[in-house]
Enzyme design. Structure first.
Site, PDB file in Angstrom:
ATOM      1  CD  GLU A 137     -38.787  49.502  -8.282  1.00 13.65           C
ATOM      2  OE1 GLU A 137     -38.931  49.812  -7.077  1.00 13.65           O
ATOM      3  OE2 GLU A 137     -39.216  48.455  -8.752  1.00 13.65           O
ATOM      4  CG  ASP A 138     -38.896  50.534  -3.412  1.00 14.60           C
ATOM      5  OD1 ASP A 138     -38.768  50.061  -4.561  1.00 14.60           O
ATOM      6  OD2 ASP A 138     -39.703  50.074  -2.591  1.00 14.60           O
ATOM      7  CG  ASP A 150     -34.464  41.215  -4.518  1.00 13.76           C
ATOM      8  OD1 ASP A 150     -33.295  40.807  -4.518  1.00 13.76           O
ATOM      9  OD2 ASP A 150     -35.373  40.600  -3.936  1.00 13.76           O
ATOM     10  NE  ARG A 152     -45.459  49.894   2.945  1.00 12.32           N
ATOM     11  CZ  ARG A 152     -45.036  49.234   1.863  1.00 12.32           C
ATOM     12  NH1 ARG A 152     -43.934  49.590   1.254  1.00 12.32           N
ATOM     13  NH2 ARG A 152     -45.732  48.215   1.388  1.00 12.32           N
ATOM     14  CG  PHE A 209     -36.069  41.346   3.385  1.00 14.39           C
ATOM     15  CD1 PHE A 209     -36.515  41.146   2.089  1.00 14.39           C
ATOM     16  CD2 PHE A 209     -36.890  42.031   4.272  1.00 14.39           C
ATOM     17  CE1 PHE A 209     -37.759  41.602   1.678  1.00 14.39           C
ATOM     18  CE2 PHE A 209     -38.139  42.481   3.870  1.00 14.39           C
ATOM     19  CZ  PHE A 209     -38.571  42.271   2.567  1.00 14.39           C
TER      20      PHE A 209
HETATM   21  P1  IMP Z   1     -37.580  42.614  -7.808  1.00 14.39           P
HETATM   22  O1  IMP Z   1     -38.685  42.465  -8.800  1.00 14.39           O
HETATM   23  O2  IMP Z   1     -37.117  41.263  -7.293  1.00 14.39           O
HETATM   24  O3  IMP Z   1     -36.420  43.451  -8.297  1.00 14.39           O
HETATM   25  O4  IMP Z   1     -38.187  43.297  -6.520  1.00 14.39           O
HETATM   26  C1  IMP Z   1     -38.516  44.626  -6.503  1.00 14.39           C
HETATM   27  C2  IMP Z   1     -39.491  44.934  -5.401  1.00 14.39           C
HETATM   28  O5  IMP Z   1     -39.410  43.994  -4.334  1.00 14.39           O
HETATM   29  C3  IMP Z   1     -39.161  46.277  -4.779  1.00 14.39           C
HETATM   30  O6  IMP Z   1     -39.826  47.320  -5.422  1.00 14.39           O
HETATM   31  C4  IMP Z   1     -39.620  46.090  -3.339  1.00 14.39           C
HETATM   32  O7  IMP Z   1     -40.989  46.417  -3.235  1.00 14.39           O
HETATM   33  C5  IMP Z   1     -39.457  44.622  -3.074  1.00 14.39           C
HETATM   34  N1  IMP Z   1     -38.185  44.314  -2.352  1.00 14.39           N
HETATM   35  C6  IMP Z   1     -37.075  43.737  -2.860  1.00 14.39           C
HETATM   36  N2  IMP Z   1     -36.124  43.592  -1.924  1.00 14.39           N
HETATM   37  C7  IMP Z   1     -36.653  44.111  -0.791  1.00 14.39           C
HETATM   38  C8  IMP Z   1     -36.127  44.276   0.551  1.00 14.39           C
HETATM   39  O8  IMP Z   1     -34.987  43.920   0.902  1.00 14.39           O
HETATM   40  N3  IMP Z   1     -36.981  44.866   1.435  1.00 14.39           N
HETATM   41  C9  IMP Z   1     -38.239  45.267   1.112  1.00 14.39           C
HETATM   42  N4  IMP Z   1     -38.748  45.141  -0.116  1.00 14.39           N
HETATM   43  C10 IMP Z   1     -37.964  44.569  -1.070  1.00 14.39           C
END
Ligand code: IMP
Length: 184
Positions: free
Chosen positions: A106-107, A110, A172, A159
């Site tokens: 995973e990148d 959040d 990106r 963010f």
């Molecule tokens: P989660 O489900 O809230 O953990 O979000 C995960 C996904 O949200 C990541 O794989 C990203 O694609 C996107 N994401 C969450 N935070 C950021 C951020 O700060 N910048 C860009 N994409 C984000």
């Protein structure tokens, strides 16, 4: 390259991590993963789209036998910086992972909702093991408990863009990680 030398793509952005910072973290992660997965021919499962840059640097740093797969899930609508909380599989797994050692790449984590969803999806397919490798983690924002077995950086609740991460499909391509300045 130091933080000061990196050109800012937009004046209201600041550098959180340089390309050098990121490569050092990936070298460390690769060393840990290589130790644990040597001789296991793991499946590295990238969660698109944000993982594509990290995935390609990580597999080259790993330099060991492995296979790669991708799946694509979506939780953000256009222009959003918050997860909607509702995850959709846009593209599921093509091959089988039964009895395989799977490492989710995973990148960024959040709220943790995406990783939690992906882990449930994978476990139903009976892999031998599943672990998670994330480059960035906003621990303060977790809404579900997610295990991160290999972590690059803990980051503040901001963010961020660059190194594969986007805002509305932009930025990106940036080689470092940037965030918006707080006073803007
Ligand atoms: P989660 O489900 O809230 O953990 O979000 C995960 C996904 O949200 C990541 O794989 C990203 O694609 C996107 N994401 C969450 N935070 C950021 C951020 O700060 N910048 C860009 N994409 C984000």
């Amino acid at each position: 390259m130091t933080r000061k030398d990196i050109p800012l793509p937009q004046p209201q952005m600041e550098v959180l991590f340089t390309p050098g910072d990121i490569q050092s973290a990936i070298a460390r992660l690769a060393q840990e993963i290589r130790q644990d997965y040597r001789d296991k021919n793991p499946v590295l499962l990238g969660v698109l789209k944000g993982c594509f840059v990290f995935m390609s640097d990580l597999v080259r740093a790993l330099d060991m036998p492995l296979e790669i797969e991708f799946m694509s899930v979506s939780s953000y609508g256009p222009g959003r910086t918050e997860s909607s909380g509702e995850i959709r599989v846009v593209q599921g797994l093509r091959g089988t992972i039964r009895d395989r050692h799977v490492l989710v790449v995973e990148d960024i984590v959040d709220t943790g909702i995406t990783v939690d969803f992906v882990l449930r999806y994978l476990r139903r397919r009976r892999p031998a093991s599943v672990r998670v490798c994330a480059l960035f983690d906003k621990a303060a924002r977790h809404r579900v408990d997610v295990p991160i077995d290999y972590l690059g950086f803990s980051i503040p609740d901001r963010f961020v863009v660059g190194y594969g991460l986007d805002f509305d499909e932009r930025f990106r391509y940036l080689p470092g990680l940037y965030c918006l300045k707080e006073d803007d």
